[in-house]
Scaffold this motif. Structure first.
Motif, mmCIF file in Angstrom:
data_model
loop_
_atom_site.group_PDB
_atom_site.id
_atom_site.type_symbol
_atom_site.label_atom_id
_atom_site.label_comp_id
_atom_site.label_asym_id
_atom_site.label_seq_id
_atom_site.Cartn_x
_atom_site.Cartn_y
_atom_site.Cartn_z
ATOM 1 N N PRO A 3 3.913 8.683 9.785
ATOM 2 C CA PRO A 3 4.127 8.833 11.214
ATOM 3 C C PRO A 3 4.896 7.665 11.827
ATOM 4 C CG PRO A 3 1.857 8.200 10.791
ATOM 5 C CD PRO A 3 2.519 8.454 9.453
ATOM 6 N N LEU A 4 5.051 6.586 11.082
ATOM 7 C CA LEU A 4 5.789 5.430 11.574
ATOM 8 C C LEU A 4 7.051 5.224 10.759
ATOM 9 C CD1 LEU A 4 3.063 2.684 12.146
ATOM 10 C CD2 LEU A 4 4.292 3.979 13.867
ATOM 11 N N ASP A 5 8.140 4.893 11.429
ATOM 12 C CA ASP A 5 9.355 4.489 10.743
ATOM 13 C C ASP A 5 9.266 2.983 10.548
ATOM 14 O OD1 ASP A 5 11.836 3.871 9.794
ATOM 15 O OD2 ASP A 5 12.942 4.711 11.492
ATOM 16 N N ALA A 6 9.095 2.557 9.308
ATOM 17 C CA ALA A 6 8.870 1.132 9.011
ATOM 18 C C ALA A 6 10.006 0.252 9.501
ATOM 19 C CB ALA A 6 8.653 0.939 7.512
ATOM 20 N N SER A 7 11.204 0.812 9.666
ATOM 21 C CA SER A 7 12.338 -0.012 10.071
ATOM 22 C C SER A 7 12.243 -0.471 11.521
ATOM 23 C CB SER A 7 13.645 0.753 9.845
ATOM 24 O OG SER A 7 13.684 1.892 10.696
ATOM 25 N N ASP A 8 11.472 0.229 12.367
ATOM 26 C CA ASP A 8 11.398 -0.166 13.776
ATOM 27 C C ASP A 8 9.991 -0.580 14.205
ATOM 28 O OD1 ASP A 8 10.156 2.271 13.825
ATOM 29 O OD2 ASP A 8 11.366 3.121 15.430
ATOM 30 N N SER A 9 9.166 -0.969 13.259
ATOM 31 C CA SER A 9 7.819 -1.409 13.626
ATOM 32 C C SER A 9 7.525 -2.763 12.987
ATOM 33 C CB SER A 9 6.778 -0.374 13.185
ATOM 34 O OG SER A 9 6.806 -0.209 11.787
ATOM 35 N N ALA A 10 6.691 -3.529 13.683
ATOM 36 C CA ALA A 10 6.292 -4.840 13.173
ATOM 37 C C ALA A 10 5.379 -4.659 11.968
ATOM 38 C CB ALA A 10 5.572 -5.607 14.273
ATOM 39 N N PRO A 11 5.347 -5.633 11.069
ATOM 40 C CA PRO A 11 4.443 -5.533 9.914
ATOM 41 C C PRO A 11 2.992 -5.419 10.390
ATOM 42 C CG PRO A 11 5.881 -7.451 9.721
ATOM 43 C CD PRO A 11 6.108 -6.864 11.076
ATOM 44 N N ARG A 12 2.263 -4.522 9.772
ATOM 45 C CA ARG A 12 0.868 -4.340 10.146
ATOM 46 C C ARG A 12 0.005 -5.121 9.159
ATOM 47 N NH1 ARG A 12 -0.007 1.910 11.066
ATOM 48 N NH2 ARG A 12 0.844 1.967 8.979
ATOM 49 N N GLN A 24 -19.231 -17.208 4.216
ATOM 50 C CA GLN A 24 -17.891 -17.584 4.645
ATOM 51 C C GLN A 24 -16.940 -16.569 4.020
ATOM 52 O OE1 GLN A 24 -17.089 -21.721 4.645
ATOM 53 N NE2 GLN A 24 -14.884 -21.446 4.556
ATOM 54 N N VAL A 25 -16.178 -15.861 4.857
ATOM 55 C CA VAL A 25 -15.338 -14.747 4.394
ATOM 56 C C VAL A 25 -13.933 -14.899 4.963
ATOM 57 C CG1 VAL A 25 -15.034 -12.239 4.379
ATOM 58 C CG2 VAL A 25 -17.348 -13.211 4.367
ATOM 59 N N THR A 26 -12.926 -14.648 4.114
ATOM 60 C CA THR A 26 -11.532 -14.558 4.553
ATOM 61 C C THR A 26 -10.962 -13.249 4.009
ATOM 62 O OG1 THR A 26 -11.252 -16.947 4.536
ATOM 63 C CG2 THR A 26 -9.243 -15.621 4.487
ATOM 64 N N VAL A 27 -10.352 -12.474 4.896
ATOM 65 C CA VAL A 27 -9.716 -11.209 4.523
ATOM 66 C C VAL A 27 -8.274 -11.240 4.997
ATOM 67 C CG1 VAL A 27 -9.643 -8.717 4.930
ATOM 68 C CG2 VAL A 27 -11.847 -9.865 4.616
ATOM 69 N N THR A 28 -7.355 -10.921 4.101
ATOM 70 C CA THR A 28 -5.953 -10.704 4.451
ATOM 71 C C THR A 28 -5.623 -9.269 4.075
ATOM 72 O OG1 THR A 28 -5.376 -13.016 4.111
ATOM 73 C CG2 THR A 28 -3.565 -11.416 4.077
ATOM 74 N N LEU A 29 -5.061 -8.537 5.023
ATOM 75 C CA LEU A 29 -4.813 -7.106 4.859
ATOM 76 C C LEU A 29 -3.380 -6.774 5.237
ATOM 77 C CD1 LEU A 29 -5.954 -4.146 4.576
ATOM 78 C CD2 LEU A 29 -6.503 -4.302 7.005
ATOM 79 N N ASN A 30 -2.725 -5.979 4.413
ATOM 80 C CA ASN A 30 -1.409 -5.415 4.720
ATOM 81 C C ASN A 30 -1.573 -3.903 4.672
ATOM 82 O OD1 ASN A 30 1.181 -4.443 4.876
ATOM 83 N ND2 ASN A 30 1.958 -5.562 3.113
ATOM 84 N N VAL A 31 -1.642 -3.286 5.840
ATOM 85 C CA VAL A 31 -1.884 -1.841 5.930
ATOM 86 C C VAL A 31 -0.779 -1.056 5.234
ATOM 87 C CG1 VAL A 31 -2.145 0.102 7.525
ATOM 88 C CG2 VAL A 31 -3.215 -2.092 8.051
ATOM 89 N N ALA A 89 -8.545 -3.733 12.539
ATOM 90 C CA ALA A 89 -8.284 -3.582 13.971
ATOM 91 C C ALA A 89 -7.124 -4.479 14.410
ATOM 92 C CB ALA A 89 -9.544 -3.900 14.767
ATOM 93 N N LYS A 90 -7.106 -5.707 13.910
ATOM 94 C CA LYS A 90 -6.039 -6.652 14.264
ATOM 95 C C LYS A 90 -4.691 -6.183 13.720
ATOM 96 C CE LYS A 90 -4.984 -11.608 13.951
ATOM 97 N NZ LYS A 90 -5.459 -12.895 13.409
ATOM 98 N N ALA A 91 -4.674 -5.706 12.472
ATOM 99 C CA ALA A 91 -3.428 -5.256 11.847
ATOM 100 C C ALA A 91 -2.871 -4.019 12.538
ATOM 101 C CB ALA A 91 -3.646 -4.982 10.361
ATOM 102 N N LEU A 92 -3.739 -3.133 12.988
ATOM 103 C CA LEU A 92 -3.279 -1.891 13.621
ATOM 104 C C LEU A 92 -2.820 -2.108 15.057
ATOM 105 C CD1 LEU A 92 -5.840 0.702 12.264
ATOM 106 C CD2 LEU A 92 -3.500 0.265 11.495
ATOM 107 N N GLY A 93 -3.263 -3.191 15.685
ATOM 108 C CA GLY A 93 -2.786 -3.512 17.033
ATOM 109 C C GLY A 93 -3.022 -2.381 18.008
ATOM 110 N N ASP A 94 -1.934 -1.889 18.614
ATOM 111 C CA ASP A 94 -2.058 -0.817 19.616
ATOM 112 C C ASP A 94 -2.196 0.573 18.988
ATOM 113 O OD1 ASP A 94 0.479 -0.154 18.720
ATOM 114 O OD2 ASP A 94 1.478 -0.594 20.617
ATOM 115 N N LYS A 95 -2.234 0.627 17.660
ATOM 116 C CA LYS A 95 -2.436 1.873 16.900
ATOM 117 C C LYS A 95 -1.319 2.895 17.106
ATOM 118 C CE LYS A 95 -7.178 1.318 17.923
ATOM 119 N NZ LYS A 95 -8.236 1.940 18.661
ATOM 120 N N ARG A 96 -0.158 2.445 17.515
ATOM 121 C CA ARG A 96 0.975 3.342 17.723
ATOM 122 C C ARG A 96 1.255 4.159 16.454
ATOM 123 N NH1 ARG A 96 6.381 2.752 16.868
ATOM 124 N NH2 ARG A 96 6.093 0.583 16.314
#
Length: 123
Positions: A3-12, A24-31, A89-96
């Motif tokens: 549903p998203l064109d990766a060329s016009d969206s910021a990295p999630r 103590q927890v650290t999570v890095t996520l690339n949707v 939640a942070k990676a998805l941002g406005d969930k566009r």
């Protein structure tokens, strides 16, 4: 298709750190990843399940966690889940481009897996 064109969206992507008295927890996520997973929670079954989520969800996941294992691993399980949710939640941002509801069903060996999600964001 996506549903998203990766060329016009910021990295999630997102990185979230969470520290409590027990963990103590650290999570890095690339949707929008490919399923690359590097996790070490100190809880083997949790590591296995996170690998499955990353692999089948095609998102990249890096998790490091330490906890009060000498008492029980439930604090680590809880806090990894909370931190992963915060990172998502942070990676998805406005969930566009994301539909509000989603569901998935799959047979795996002798189990039926069913997932139902609502990304409405209502409290």
């Amino acid at each position: 298709g996506s549903p998203l064109d990766a060329s016009d969206s910021a990295p999630r992507t997102a990185t979230v750190h969470r520290k409590t008295n027990e963990t103590q927890v650290t999570v890095t996520l690339n949707v929008d990843g490919t399923g690359v997973c590097d996790v070490d929670t100190g809880v083997p079954f949790l590591d296995h399940m996170l690998h499955q989520l990353s692999s089948h969800g095609l998102f990249d996941l890096h998790v490091r966690a330490t906890g009060d294992y000498h008492i029980d691993d439930h604090h680590t399980n809880e806090d990894v889940g909370i931190t992963l949710g915060m990172a998502l939640a942070k990676a998805l941002g406005d969930k566009r481009g994301i539909r509000r509801f989603g569901h998935f069903v799959a047979p795996l060996d002798e189990a039926l897996i069913q997932v139902v999600l609502d990304f409405s964001g209502r409290d």
